[in-house]
Design a protein around this motif. Structure first.
Motif, mmCIF file in Angstrom:
data_model
loop_
_atom_site.group_PDB
_atom_site.id
_atom_site.type_symbol
_atom_site.label_atom_id
_atom_site.label_comp_id
_atom_site.label_asym_id
_atom_site.label_seq_id
_atom_site.Cartn_x
_atom_site.Cartn_y
_atom_site.Cartn_z
ATOM 1 N N ILE A 49 0.836 -1.203 0.000
ATOM 2 C CA ILE A 49 0.000 0.000 0.000
ATOM 3 C C ILE A 49 0.877 1.261 0.000
ATOM 4 O O ILE A 49 0.503 2.299 -0.536
ATOM 5 C CB ILE A 49 -0.954 -0.020 1.234
ATOM 6 N N MET A 50 2.076 1.152 0.612
ATOM 7 C CA MET A 50 2.993 2.289 0.673
ATOM 8 C C MET A 50 4.020 2.263 -0.470
ATOM 9 O O MET A 50 4.946 3.079 -0.487
ATOM 10 C CB MET A 50 3.751 2.289 2.004
ATOM 11 N N ASN A 51 3.884 1.304 -1.354
ATOM 12 C CA ASN A 51 4.775 1.200 -2.511
ATOM 13 C C ASN A 51 6.258 1.040 -2.140
ATOM 14 O O ASN A 51 7.124 1.677 -2.741
ATOM 15 C CB ASN A 51 4.593 2.412 -3.435
ATOM 16 N N CYS A 52 6.544 0.205 -1.149
ATOM 17 C CA CYS A 52 7.951 -0.033 -0.833
ATOM 18 C C CYS A 52 8.225 -1.530 -0.732
ATOM 19 O O CYS A 52 9.198 -1.952 -0.116
ATOM 20 C CB CYS A 52 8.358 0.697 0.445
ATOM 21 N N GLU A 53 7.388 -2.351 -1.356
ATOM 22 C CA GLU A 53 7.504 -3.811 -1.210
ATOM 23 C C GLU A 53 8.821 -4.362 -1.746
ATOM 24 O O GLU A 53 9.305 -5.388 -1.283
ATOM 25 C CB GLU A 53 6.305 -4.517 -1.861
ATOM 26 N N ARG A 54 9.421 -3.641 -2.689
ATOM 27 C CA ARG A 54 10.679 -4.151 -3.239
ATOM 28 C C ARG A 54 11.900 -3.663 -2.486
ATOM 29 O O ARG A 54 13.023 -3.986 -2.823
ATOM 30 C CB ARG A 54 10.765 -3.792 -4.725
ATOM 31 N N ARG A 55 11.636 -2.857 -1.469
ATOM 32 C CA ARG A 55 12.763 -2.332 -0.694
ATOM 33 C C ARG A 55 12.885 -2.994 0.675
ATOM 34 O O ARG A 55 13.696 -2.606 1.492
ATOM 35 C CB ARG A 55 12.608 -0.814 -0.534
ATOM 36 N N VAL A 56 12.019 -4.004 0.933
ATOM 37 C CA VAL A 56 12.069 -4.675 2.240
ATOM 38 C C VAL A 56 13.259 -5.628 2.279
ATOM 39 O O VAL A 56 13.379 -6.514 1.435
ATOM 40 C CB VAL A 56 10.766 -5.469 2.507
ATOM 41 N N VAL A 57 14.149 -5.415 3.231
ATOM 42 C CA VAL A 57 15.275 -6.334 3.421
ATOM 43 C C VAL A 57 15.114 -7.025 4.775
ATOM 44 O O VAL A 57 15.028 -8.241 4.863
ATOM 45 C CB VAL A 57 16.633 -5.606 3.351
#
Lengths: 270, 84
Positions: A49-57
């Motif tokens: 929803i916050m558009n950061c799913e590809r930045r989760v480490v």
């Protein structure tokens, strides 16, 4: 010391994550250092929803278990620079959120942020209890529909008995009602519970009414918090809700239907 | 809604008042239970067992409630005996 706000509801699918994203973005846009935490271990969605799913480490559970530092896990929002996201773990057990572990993380965040927004999972089990335990305030997201209202009342009972404030005998958690997916036309036709009906049943102060809107799906499709759709009624309604959360007086909008003329009703329907 | 539908009598869909009424009843009931102490169901069960040593009664014939006032609490016990 940060103010800790839980966004909760009991029932699923009423708009908790949508609301968490918008409220945290709204607070941050006003310059407050804000972090939003996803407590839905196993079913994380705030990142999308916050558009950061590809930045989760790293995630919340990694921090609790000492496998990563907070700085490694916090994701800085690309649109509002005072906003950070702490994602939930997608793979761990819910029980990984221990009371002590959550407390440690919240205390550390509390020193660095003005607001901590806790996005609760649905239900009344461990994850939901952890999300509300440390709260100073609660935004109870409710749809004008029987099961949602009943579950909200249940969650209010839990806030009043099982939160840290309740257990310690401190001032109670400050409760706010946020009515979402509100359709004034259907209310006018007597098909949907009105704001007044829900307020009367739950007996807590009204923070805002978010009208049912196509914008909400369009925004989530793109990973955009609804509040950033500044031209839309739902976006403005969230903006008002954030202002009220900060103590501003704002008149409620979008609660009555736009009256349709005789001809538009005849030829366009509805 | 088309042109002709406009003149048709509409089915009554005013169900919000039904929803409100049902919610008021269930929420009041559940709030009442919420304020009851945790031991009440166990107490009710044991009382049933004791009474059954002497009289055969069904589960719903023993009602236990706690009424709290400012200064004191009252344990209210209501046992209905079967008709002879």
């Amino acid at each position: 010391m940060a103010r800790i706000i839980v966004v909760t509801s009991g029932k699923g699918g009423v708009g908790k994550t949508t609301t968490s994203a918008s409220i945290s973005t709204g607070l941050a846009k006003r310059g407050h250092k804000t972090v939003v935490i996803d407590f839905d271990v196993g079913l994380r969605n705030l990142d999308l929803i916050m558009n950061c799913e590809r930045r989760v480490v790293y995630d919340f559970v990694n921090v609790i278990q000492g496998e990563a530092t907070l700085n490694q896990a916090l994701i800085r929002d690309k649109r509002v620079d005072t906003l950070y996201i702490l994602p939930a773990s997608q793979t761990r057990e819910k029980e990984a959120l221990t009371k002590e572990g959550v407390e440690k993380v919240i205390n550390e965040l509390s020193e660095r942020f003005d607001y901590i927004v806790c996005d609760s999972p649905a239900g009344i089990e461990h994850g939901a209890l952890m999300a509300l335990y440390y709260a100073d305030e609660a935004v109870v997201v409710t749809n004008p529909e029987v099961s949602s209202v009943r579950d909200s009342d249940r969650i209010l009972g839990i806030l009043q008995s099982k939160s840290r404030r309740a257990e310690m005998g401190q001032d109670p958690v400050k409760e706010h009602l946020l009515l979402t997916r509100y359709n004034p036309d259907r209310v006018d036709r007597g098909e949907m519970l009105s704001v007044a009906d829900v307020e009367e049943i739950l007996a807590i102060p009204l923070l805002g009414v978010i009208p049912e809107s196509q914008i909400v799906l369009n925004a989530s499709n793109q990973g955009l918090p609804v509040i950033l759709e500044e031209e839309s009624d739902a976006g403005q309604a969230y903006e008002d809700a954030v202002a009220r959360l900060l103590g501003e007086e704002r008149e409620h909008r979008f609660m009555s239907s736009q009256k349709k003329g005789f001809f538009s009703r005849m030829f366009k329907g509805g | 809604m088309s042109f002709f539908d406009y003149f048709k009598s509409k089915k009554d869909n005013r169900t919000a008042s039904v929803a409100k009424e049902r919610l008021q009843i269930i929420v009041a009931h559940e709030r009442g239970q919420r304020e009851q102490p945790d031991y009440l169901p166990a107490l009710q069960k044991e009382l049933l067992e004791v009474i059954r040593k002497y009289v055969q009664i069904s589960d719903d014939m023993v009602q236990v409630e706690v009424d709290r006032n400012d200064s004191c609490s009252v344990l209210e016990l209501n046992v209905t005996l079967p008709e002879k």
